[in-house]
Design an enzyme around this catalytic site. Structure first.
Site, PDB file in Angstrom:
ATOM      1  N   ARG A  46       8.123  24.927 -23.988  1.00  0.00           N
ATOM      2  CA  ARG A  46       7.396  24.431 -22.816  1.00  0.00           C
ATOM      3  C   ARG A  46       6.680  25.590 -22.160  1.00  0.00           C
ATOM      4  O   ARG A  46       6.847  26.734 -22.533  1.00  0.00           O
ATOM      5  CB  ARG A  46       8.379  23.779 -21.849  1.00  0.00           C
ATOM      6  CG  ARG A  46       9.719  24.588 -21.721  1.00  0.00           C
ATOM      7  CD  ARG A  46      10.213  24.885 -20.352  1.00  0.00           C
ATOM      8  NE  ARG A  46       9.289  25.303 -19.395  1.00  0.00           N
ATOM      9  CZ  ARG A  46       9.022  26.586 -19.101  1.00  0.00           C
ATOM     10  NH1 ARG A  46       9.633  27.550 -19.767  1.00  0.00           N
ATOM     11  NH2 ARG A  46       8.161  26.876 -18.167  1.00  0.00           N
ATOM     12  N   GLY A  47       5.793  25.234 -21.214  1.00  0.00           N
ATOM     13  CA  GLY A  47       4.996  26.278 -20.576  1.00  0.00           C
ATOM     14  C   GLY A  47       3.627  26.317 -21.216  1.00  0.00           C
ATOM     15  O   GLY A  47       3.507  26.297 -22.452  1.00  0.00           O
ATOM     16  N   ALA A  48       2.585  26.336 -20.407  1.00  0.00           N
ATOM     17  CA  ALA A  48       1.233  26.164 -20.939  1.00  0.00           C
ATOM     18  C   ALA A  48       0.887  27.097 -22.107  1.00  0.00           C
ATOM     19  O   ALA A  48       0.535  26.632 -23.189  1.00  0.00           O
ATOM     20  CB  ALA A  48       0.227  26.296 -19.791  1.00  0.00           C
ATOM     21  N   ARG A  89       1.926  15.853 -24.463  1.00  0.00           N
ATOM     22  CA  ARG A  89       1.955  16.206 -23.036  1.00  0.00           C
ATOM     23  C   ARG A  89       0.515  16.389 -22.568  1.00  0.00           C
ATOM     24  O   ARG A  89      -0.197  17.245 -23.058  1.00  0.00           O
ATOM     25  CB  ARG A  89       2.767  17.489 -22.796  1.00  0.00           C
ATOM     26  CG  ARG A  89       4.234  17.379 -23.179  1.00  0.00           C
ATOM     27  CD  ARG A  89       5.052  18.552 -22.641  1.00  0.00           C
ATOM     28  NE  ARG A  89       5.297  18.417 -21.197  1.00  0.00           N
ATOM     29  CZ  ARG A  89       5.764  19.407 -20.436  1.00  0.00           C
ATOM     30  NH1 ARG A  89       5.976  20.604 -20.963  1.00  0.00           N
ATOM     31  NH2 ARG A  89       5.980  19.205 -19.145  1.00  0.00           N
ATOM     32  N   GLN A 194      13.907  24.457 -14.549  1.00  0.00           N
ATOM     33  CA  GLN A 194      13.388  25.588 -15.323  1.00  0.00           C
ATOM     34  C   GLN A 194      13.568  26.908 -14.551  1.00  0.00           C
ATOM     35  O   GLN A 194      13.784  27.960 -15.140  1.00  0.00           O
ATOM     36  CB  GLN A 194      11.898  25.402 -15.662  1.00  0.00           C
ATOM     37  CG  GLN A 194      11.594  24.283 -16.649  1.00  0.00           C
ATOM     38  CD  GLN A 194      11.285  22.963 -15.968  1.00  0.00           C
ATOM     39  OE1 GLN A 194      11.924  22.598 -14.977  1.00  0.00           O
ATOM     40  NE2 GLN A 194      10.319  22.212 -16.502  1.00  0.00           N
ATOM     41  N   ASP A 235      -0.653  25.063 -15.321  1.00  0.00           N
ATOM     42  CA  ASP A 235      -0.803  24.297 -16.551  1.00  0.00           C
ATOM     43  C   ASP A 235      -2.246  23.900 -16.790  1.00  0.00           C
ATOM     44  O   ASP A 235      -2.634  23.582 -17.916  1.00  0.00           O
ATOM     45  CB  ASP A 235       0.087  23.059 -16.495  1.00  0.00           C
ATOM     46  CG  ASP A 235       1.538  23.457 -16.597  1.00  0.00           C
ATOM     47  OD1 ASP A 235       2.127  23.816 -15.562  1.00  0.00           O
ATOM     48  OD2 ASP A 235       2.061  23.448 -17.732  1.00  0.00           O
ATOM     49  N   ASN A 244       0.266  22.496 -11.558  1.00  0.00           N
ATOM     50  CA  ASN A 244       1.473  23.225 -11.920  1.00  0.00           C
ATOM     51  C   ASN A 244       2.674  22.351 -11.631  1.00  0.00           C
ATOM     52  O   ASN A 244       2.560  21.243 -11.082  1.00  0.00           O
ATOM     53  CB  ASN A 244       1.538  24.551 -11.144  1.00  0.00           C
ATOM     54  CG  ASN A 244       2.515  25.533 -11.773  1.00  0.00           C
ATOM     55  OD1 ASN A 244       2.450  25.814 -12.963  1.00  0.00           O
ATOM     56  ND2 ASN A 244       3.435  26.032 -10.965  1.00  0.00           N
ATOM     57  N   LYS A 245       3.849  22.871 -11.974  1.00  0.00           N
ATOM     58  CA  LYS A 245       5.086  22.099 -11.820  1.00  0.00           C
ATOM     59  C   LYS A 245       5.217  21.452 -10.451  1.00  0.00           C
ATOM     60  O   LYS A 245       4.898  22.088  -9.424  1.00  0.00           O
ATOM     61  CB  LYS A 245       6.284  23.022 -12.081  1.00  0.00           C
ATOM     62  CG  LYS A 245       7.628  22.361 -12.066  1.00  0.00           C
ATOM     63  CD  LYS A 245       7.752  21.180 -13.021  1.00  0.00           C
ATOM     64  CE  LYS A 245       7.287  21.518 -14.396  1.00  0.00           C
ATOM     65  NZ  LYS A 245       7.055  20.342 -15.273  1.00  0.00           N
TER      66      LYS A 245
HETATM   67  C1  LIG Z   1       2.914  29.928 -17.707  1.00  0.00           C
HETATM   68  S1  LIG Z   1       2.677  28.223 -17.695  1.00  0.00           S
HETATM   69  C2  LIG Z   1       4.183  27.724 -17.020  1.00  0.00           C
HETATM   70  C3  LIG Z   1       4.103  26.402 -16.353  1.00  0.00           C
HETATM   71  O1  LIG Z   1       4.516  25.343 -17.237  1.00  0.00           O
HETATM   72  C4  LIG Z   1       5.629  24.711 -16.649  1.00  0.00           C
HETATM   73  O2  LIG Z   1       5.699  23.342 -16.892  1.00  0.00           O
HETATM   74  P1  LIG Z   1       6.735  22.800 -18.024  1.00  0.00           P
HETATM   75  O3  LIG Z   1       8.021  23.543 -17.831  1.00  0.00           O
HETATM   76  O4  LIG Z   1       6.840  21.321 -17.719  1.00  0.00           O
HETATM   77  O5  LIG Z   1       6.069  23.086 -19.333  1.00  0.00           O
HETATM   78  C5  LIG Z   1       5.439  24.960 -15.177  1.00  0.00           C
HETATM   79  O6  LIG Z   1       4.414  24.144 -14.641  1.00  0.00           O
HETATM   80  C6  LIG Z   1       5.039  26.400 -15.202  1.00  0.00           C
HETATM   81  O7  LIG Z   1       4.444  26.919 -14.055  1.00  0.00           O
END
Ligand SMILES: CSC[C@H]1O[C@H](OP(=O)(O)O)[C@H](O)[C@@H]1O
Length: 339
Positions: A46-48, A89, A194, A235, A244-245
């Protein structure tokens, strides 16, 4: 071990299963497109930026697994795989960016094996570039942090959200590398935590002081002068908003109220000049994520739930956006910034 990588011996994708952190550090292997897509939707990866690499390696995996005996057939199969991966996603633009950039390498090939070679080479380039990009971004951002700062962050925008190093946490790592003492306040980031599970784990591994708080404490810590700066990842960044989250918007409003700098750290690949806040799809996730934490029931099993994975922070709440090209202060023209 990078967050996600390609295994040349087994021609498969390897990744750290982030759903198990911090209790268990387990490397898993994706040998099929479906197992990769499950890993993305379940947030094992996960994570962009990490999703950008996952999408790219997904195309390479599909090419490796294909039995096509014709270049056009293989190309069509890879376009179908691209569609399948993108559907996992919708909000993080990097996922589609990584897929599309890898697919765009296909015309460089002259035969079937050539297609397999060029898409794998492009996917590996994307992964390698992400690490270099984050280090550049980190150095630019480190100049915005002062020795002794307490920096609040949300979710995880560290090396586990990228191929390595991190974006928001990459800035913090670069500041520490530059000799600055940085203390971090990590918001746990419900419902999947997270921040509480991954950000704290990453920073403790690096011996960077970190304090865990609940998301609802952010106003209190800001109101009591405990936060010098806020830094988050992203994201998707459009001309008018940062996606973002969920919870990021709240922190941005509180930071603005308390005149605390609010920084967004993201590579150029996270920028989306083709959309605006009202045209971006925000991922809605399973209700079970609020009713249960792992196997523990924490709400009525049939309670109605609203579970958007992201929110939109208006650009006017953002002090600066930190990229590998430098620091940009809103308002800015997206087309000029990403040119
Ligand atoms: C460096 S991008 C990280 C970004 O992605 C996370 O979302 P997810 O855990 O659902 O993939 C979150 O928005 C983070 O800030």
């Amino acid at each position: 071990m990078r967050t996600i990588d390609w295994n040349d011996e087994s021609n498969s994708i390897v990744m750290i299963d982030q759903t198990l952190l911090p209790m268990e550090y387990k490397i898993i292997e994706c040998r099929t497109l479906e197992s990769l897509c499950e890993g993305i939707t379940s947030l094992r990866v996960r994570g962009a930026p990490a999703l950008g690499a996952a999408g790219a390696f997904g195309i390479a995996l599909a090419a490796t697994l294909s039995n096509a005996d014709d270049m056009d057939i293989l190309t069509e199969e890879l376009k179908a795989a691209a569609h399948r991966i993108k559907a996992t996603r919708p909000t993080a633009v990097n996922l589609a960016w990584g897929v599309d950039r890898t697919i765009s390498a296909i015309p460089d090939a002259y035969n079937l094996d050539g297609i397999r070679d060029v898409v794998l080479a492009e996917a590996k380039n994307i992964a390698d570039e992400d690490v270099k990009t984050n280090k550049k971004l980190g150095k630019h951002g480190a100049r915005l942090l002062d020795d002794g700062d307490t920096v609040m962050t949300h979710c995880n925008a560290g090396r586990m959200a990228c191929v390595d190093w991190g974006t928001a946490l990459g800035v913090i790592r670069s500041a520490v590398d530059a000799g600055k003492e940085i203390n971090v306040i990590a918001c746990e980031t419900r419902p999947l935590n997270q921040g509480g599970r991954i950000t704290t784990w990453e920073l403790m591994q690096d011996n960077i002081p970190v304090t865990l708080i609940t998301d609802s404490m952010s106003g209190h810590v800001m109101n009591n002068g405990m936060v010098d700066k806020v830094i988050v990842g992203a994201d998707r960044i459009t001309g008018d908003a940062v996606f973002n989250k969920i919870g990021t918007y709240t922190h941005s409003v509180l930071a603005r109220e308390h005149e605390i700098p609010f920084f967004v750290a993201a590579p150029i690949s996270t920028f989306d000049p083709n959309n605006w806040e009202d045209t971006v799809t925000i991922e809605q996730r399973d209700s079970k994520e609020l009713r249960f934490f792992r196997d523990l029931q924490i709400a009525p099993a049939d309670v109605k739930v609203y579970n958007p994975a992201f929110d939109a922070t208006p650009m006017e709440n953002v002090t600066a956006v930190i990229t590998e090209k430098g620091v940009f202060y809103p308002p800015f023209l997206l087309d000029e910034l990403i040119a």
